[in-house]
Structures are given as structure tokens and as C-alpha cells.
Scaffold this motif. Structure first.
Motif, short mmCIF file in Angstrom:
data_model
loop_
_atom_site.label_atom_id
_atom_site.label_comp_id
_atom_site.label_asym_id
_atom_site.label_seq_id
_atom_site.Cartn_x
_atom_site.Cartn_y
_atom_site.Cartn_z
N MET A 1 1.05 -1.23 0.31
CA MET A 1 -0.01 0.26 -0.08
C MET A 1 0.63 1.19 -0.05
O MET A 1 1.11 1.36 1.08
CB MET A 1 -0.50 0.08 1.47
N THR A 2 0.50 1.83 -0.45
CA THR A 2 1.06 3.20 -0.72
C THR A 2 0.39 4.49 -0.36
O THR A 2 -0.87 4.23 -0.70
CB THR A 2 2.27 3.24 -1.96
N LEU A 3 1.34 5.67 -0.40
CA LEU A 3 0.50 6.71 0.37
C LEU A 3 1.06 8.00 -1.36
O LEU A 3 1.44 9.05 -0.66
CB LEU A 3 1.13 7.05 1.33
N HIS A 4 0.91 8.10 -2.44
CA HIS A 4 1.79 8.55 -2.69
C HIS A 4 0.85 9.63 -3.12
O HIS A 4 1.24 10.11 -3.77
CB HIS A 4 2.69 7.65 -4.34
N SER A 5 -0.34 9.57 -3.16
CA SER A 5 -1.33 9.88 -4.51
C SER A 5 -1.75 11.40 -4.23
O SER A 5 -1.38 12.62 -4.58
CB SER A 5 -2.99 8.87 -4.30
N PRO A 6 -2.19 11.56 -2.62
CA PRO A 6 -2.48 13.56 -2.43
C PRO A 6 -1.56 14.07 -1.70
O PRO A 6 -1.38 15.29 -1.87
CB PRO A 6 -3.68 13.53 -1.19
N PHE A 7 0.17 13.48 -1.71
CA PHE A 7 1.27 13.85 -1.58
C PHE A 7 2.82 13.32 -2.52
O PHE A 7 2.13 12.95 -3.26
CB PHE A 7 1.90 13.46 -0.21
N PRO A 8 3.69 14.98 -2.36
CA PRO A 8 4.43 14.56 -2.81
C PRO A 8 5.11 12.89 -2.56
O PRO A 8 5.10 12.60 -1.26
CB PRO A 8 5.67 15.69 -2.62
N ALA A 9 6.19 12.45 -3.61
CA ALA A 9 6.14 11.11 -3.66
C ALA A 9 7.87 11.37 -2.25
O ALA A 9 7.67 10.43 -1.78
CB ALA A 9 7.32 11.28 -4.69
N ASP A 10 8.31 12.56 -1.91
CA ASP A 10 9.01 12.63 -1.21
C ASP A 10 8.75 12.64 0.60
O ASP A 10 9.47 12.32 1.14
CB ASP A 10 10.15 13.58 -1.59
N VAL A 11 7.60 13.14 0.39
CA VAL A 11 6.76 13.09 2.11
C VAL A 11 5.97 11.64 2.27
O VAL A 11 4.88 11.50 1.59
CB VAL A 11 5.87 14.18 1.87
N SER A 12 6.60 11.10 3.05
CA SER A 12 5.64 10.15 4.03
C SER A 12 6.16 9.97 5.35
O SER A 12 6.94 10.44 5.94
CB SER A 12 6.11 8.57 2.91
#
Length: 517
Positions: A1-12
């Protein structure tokens, strides 16, 4: 599961928290009850909208009274569970400090989530998130330093001492303008005192709280100690405030809602801490350093787009400097920059919610109707690239009298009312002529005057030659309709403790039992 959609790729997240699902480009959140991530019992959801773009970026559960009951009962069980109740105060403090470490590691992530929800400047959020761990370090350190007393009794044959004990289940209700700092004002001391907690964030800004609670699980807090329910206040508020297992309500929000909570809590003898906003005077004398006072006036009302409880929304100017100060203030705002809150060059971020934008527009119309003179702003701002953004121009009214609604009622937006005064007595009269008393600013180079004004102005916080300075080490709260109780400092933890008096007999023989000793 990724968190890419609402945020920049380097923000997690930095820590290995359970990832939040993403569906159709939206974060999909669940409530946190008894250590489990769960949907609302009725299956309903609320869409969370980015105030910059107007686009839905997340969904949160639309809870109902039965969800409140589940969360409160989980907290009630946890309070009596030896896994939590059996911890020493020092062990509770260690958990809080571990949580602080995790918050520090994930500050960047929490800042971006909160920005997405309420549109606050990322630069300010980064400062807030870097400071946020201090709430948990401070109260983690204080947890085992709350001491009772031995009392020299005037009764022979007895030994009397006092001890402080936790209350039980605490309900914390937060607003949308600064969810995590205002949550931490409540959560950190409540946990340090040994209570268990049910958090209810605003329906507009629930995501950061739901991300935060995952860190508490990683820190090792037992299941049920911290629970989060989400949804509309009118659907869940009564259930939370009236629940028989809730011992205290800690609320930050508007005065109307606060009054209702206070009335409902009184019916079941619940304790309350209420921070209800204000109509704070920012008083500038003619001997002030005007360059610094200009900055103080701007910080007081236009920082965070005026969406702060301590906003210096009434600017009191001594008559001799009134006209020149107004012009300098207008000039200072001439090149103010709107834009995306993540852009370092942005000075003015959007209004957080559409209902709040409508309220601001209503009060601007009211001010015009009352005869106040609009000298700047008074309309939405058009920002290139964000046609649906909720941006509003910094707005200034002169010719305001203190009996106008614009001077007496909280707007909670970038709207400034300027009122002239003659001398100290006149300034005090105008400043105190309000039902509120949360904060005040005084600008003068006369030290004696600064001290006198701090004594005479009725406000829970008075700043002299600065504005909006706060610290977890200092108590915060208001006079009058600005609230009940204090948050922050040693005072903050005492709000979440019950004082008990214990009498031990040292007598060999009990005297006549029919006579009170």
C-alpha cells in the motif's frame, strides 16, 4: 500500500506506522477505537476538502452515538486495566517521552497532512510540529512530580495527608485551525495524570489526529488508552458530553458550542476546560517603537489568515498616531503574497473551510452596514493557479466604535477593526468593554505603563511589545466568555487530577464514637 496520491513522492511517515489506504487518489481513514482502526458503525463517511484546490483528498468516518459509546467504554476499560492503571507515574512519563520521540521523527509528515486539511502555511506548521514533541517531553517529565502533602493536623491521634488521582475518561474536542497543538494541550497532561482519553477532532480536520494516534500505538500505550472518533459535532457531541463514563470535557472552539457543552456537562456534574476564543485588543501607544508595532499588528490579525483564538482583531491606536499608523499598515500589506501554503514565499494561506469563508463575508457586510470605513481588502483574493481556493484579502476597517458587532463578535478571519483612544484610562475602558478576555497586546517603551496595562487589562494572557508568544510551560486560558480553566504549565496537569484527603488513626483507642472528633 503506498501513500503517493495526495502528497509529493518524498513525503511519507518516517516510522513504520500502518499505512493509510489510498483509493481513487484519496486517503481513506478509519476511527481508532480500542487499538483497532474501524469504520463508523453506520458506514457513513465525510469528504475532506483541500482549501487550496477545492478538491476532495481524503474521507473520514461519519461517526454516530454508538461509535462514541464504543470509544468511551474502551477508554473506561483501559482506565481500570492494570496494564495502564498499574503503571507507575514514572512509567507513564517514559511512554510520553517515547511518543515525543516518534512525533519528532514524523513532524514533516504530520505537517503535510495538517496542511492538506486546513491550508495553514507549511512554514508555520513546520515550526509547530518541531515544537509539538515538547508537549509530551514536558508532561512526561512532570508525570512523577505531582505530589500531595502532609498536613499538620490539629486533631490528636491522626495522621492526615493528600494525594492526587486521575479522574477517569477524558473527552477532548478540538477545532480545525490548529488540530495537533490544541489536541496536545489536552492529551499530554491528561495522560501524564493517568487518565484515558477519547479524542474528537473537527470534521474538517481529522486526518492529522488519525495519523498521530498510530504513533501512540508504536510508543507502547495500551489499547483503549487513546481513542479517536470522527464525525459531525451535532451527531456525536451530545453523546460524548453526556456519556456517564466521561469525567471531564476539554474543549477548544466557539463560545456558542462551549456554552452548550458547559450546560450539558453541568447536568451530570462533569468537569470542563473550555477555551472559547476572544476579541483581543492590541493596544499601541504613541511612544511605541512603531516599526515593531506594525509587525505586531500584522502578526496579531493576519498571521494564519486571522484564524487564531488570540487574534488581535481590535487594534487600539492612540489618536496622535492613528492616521500615520493606519497608512503605514496599509503600505506594509501592499505586496502581501498569496499562494500555495507549501510555497516558502507565500505569506497568506487560504481560509480553512467554506463555512468560515461565508462567515467572514457576512461580517464584512455587517461592518459596512454599521458605518465602519473599509480602507483595505473586503473581498476574496484571486490567486493564479487556484481558482477554487478559499483566499481572502487582509481587511482593515477604520471609524469603528466599540459597540459595533465587528468590534464585539469574533470573526475568526483576516478582518481588523481599528479604534482610536486618548490615554491609558480610555484604552483600558475600550479593551475591557467586551464579554471576552483571552489575550491582549500592549506596545509602549514606557516600562511602568507596560506593567500597569498588564495589570488593568482583563485577559488571560497579556503580551507587552510582542504578540502570539506561547509556551507549554505557561498557563493559557481566558477571562469571561473566553473560557473556564487553564491549559499548559503545571496548572495544566492539575485540571486532570482529583485531590483526595486521607486520615490515618495513630490512636491506641478510639474515643467516644457518638461525638465527632
Amino acid at each position: 500500500m503506498t501513500l503517493h496520491s495526495p502528497f509529493p513522492a518524498d513525503v511519507s511517515p518516517v516510522s513504520p506506522v500502518v499505512p493509510t489506504p489510498v483509493a481513487d487518489g484519496r486517503m481513506v481513514y478509519g476511527m481508532s477505537i480500542d487499538g483497532a482502526i474501524v469504520p463508523a458503525a453506520g458506514g457513513g463517511v465525510i469528504e475532506s476538502t483541500d482549501p487550496v484546490t477545492g478538491e476532495v483528498w481524503a474521507t473520514i468516518p461519519r461517526g454516530q452515538p454508538e461509535d462514541v459509546d464504543r470509544a468511551v467504554m474502551a477508554a473506561h476499560r483501559a482506565f481500570h486495566n492494570p496494564e495502564w492503571r498499574g503503571l507507575s507515574a514514572s512509567a507513564r512519563g517514559a511512554l510520553l517521552r517515547k511518543l515525543a520521540d516518534l512525533v519528532a521523527q514524523n513532524g514533516d509528515w504530520l505537517a503535510h497532512v495538517e496542511m492538506k486539511d486546513n491550508g495553514k502555511l507549511l512554514a508555520e506548521l513546520n515550526v509547530q510540529m518541531k515544537y509539538l514533541p515538547n508537549y509530551y517531553y514536558y508532561y512526561g517529565g512532570l508525570a512523577d512530580k505531582v505530589q500531595g502533602a502532609t498536613i499538620p493536623s490539629d486533631k490528636p491521634g491522626v495522621f492526615n495527608y493528600t494525594r492526587y488521582e486521575p479522574l477517569g475518561v477524558v473527552a477532548c474536542i478540538m477545532p480545525w485551525n490548529s488540530p495537533l497543538p490544541l489536541m496536545s494541550f489536552k492529551l499530554a497532561p491528561a495522560l501524564a495524570a493517568g487518565n484515558t482519553v477519547v479524542l474528537k477532532p473537527s470534521e474538517f480536520t481529522s486526518a492529522s489526529t488519525l495519523e498521530f494516534v498510530k504513533l501512540a500505538e508504536l510508543a507502547g500505550f495500551p489499547k483503549g488508552v487513546i481513542n479517536v472518533v470522527t464525525g459531525y459535532g451535532h451527531e456525536m457531541g451530545d453523546a460524548l458530553v453526556s456519556h456517564p463514563k466521561v469525567e471531564r470535557i476539554a474543549f477548544t472552539g466557539g463560545p456558542v458550542a462551549g456554552q452548550k457543552i458547559n450546560e450539558a456537562a453541568a447536568r451530570s456534574m462533569k468537569r470542563v476546560t473550555l477555551e472559547l476564543g476572544g476579541k483581543s485588543p492590541n493596544i499601541i501607544f504613541d511612544d511605541a517603537d512603531l516599526d515593531q508595532a506594525i509587525k505586531g499588528a500584522v502578526a496579531g490579525i493576519f498571521a494564519a489568515s486571522g484564524q487564531t483564538c488570540v487574534a488581535g482583531s481590535r487594534l487600539l491606536l492612540q489618536r496622535s498616531i492613528h492616521d500615520q499608523f493606519v497608512q503605514r499598515l496599509i503600505d506594509f500589506l501592499g505586496d502581501v503574497t498569496f499562494g500555495h501554503p507549501s510555497d516558502p514565499g507565500t505569506q497568506i494561506a487560504p481560509i480553512s473551510t467554506a463555512p468560515q469563508m461565508a462567515k467572514i463575508e457576512e461580517y464584512v457586510a455587517i461592518a459596512k452596514g454599521e458605518g465602519a470605513k473599509l480602507v483595505r481588502g473586503g473581498c476574496r483574493a484571486s490567486v493564479e493557479g487556484y481558482p477554487n481556493g478559499l483566499f481572502y484579502e487582509p481587511t482593515i476597517f477604520t471609524d469603528v466604535t466599540n459597540d459595533m458587532r465587528i468590534a464585539q463578535e469574533e470573526v475568526f478571519g483576516p478582518v481588523l477593526s481599528i479604534i482610536p483612544f486618548d490615554d491609558e484610562d480610555d484604552a483600558v475602558r475600550i479593551a475591557n468593554d467586551t464579554i471576552f478576555g483571552l489575550a491582549a497586546g500592549v506596545w509602549t517603551q514606557n516600562l511602568g505603563r507596560g506593567v500597569r496595562m498588564a495589570e488593568r487589562v482583563r485577559a488571560g494572557t497579556v503580551w507587552v511589545n510582542n504578540y502570539r508568544s506561547t509556551s507549554i510551560t505557561s498557563p493559557f486560558g481566558g477571562f469571561g466568555h473566553s473560557g473556564i480553566g487553564r491549559e499548559g504549565g503545571i496548572t495544566g496537569i492539575m485540571e486532570y487530577l482529583e485531590l483526595k484527603s486521607v486520615w490515618l488513626s495513630t490512636a491506641v483507642d478510639i474515643p467516644n464514637p457518638f461525638i465527632r472528633r
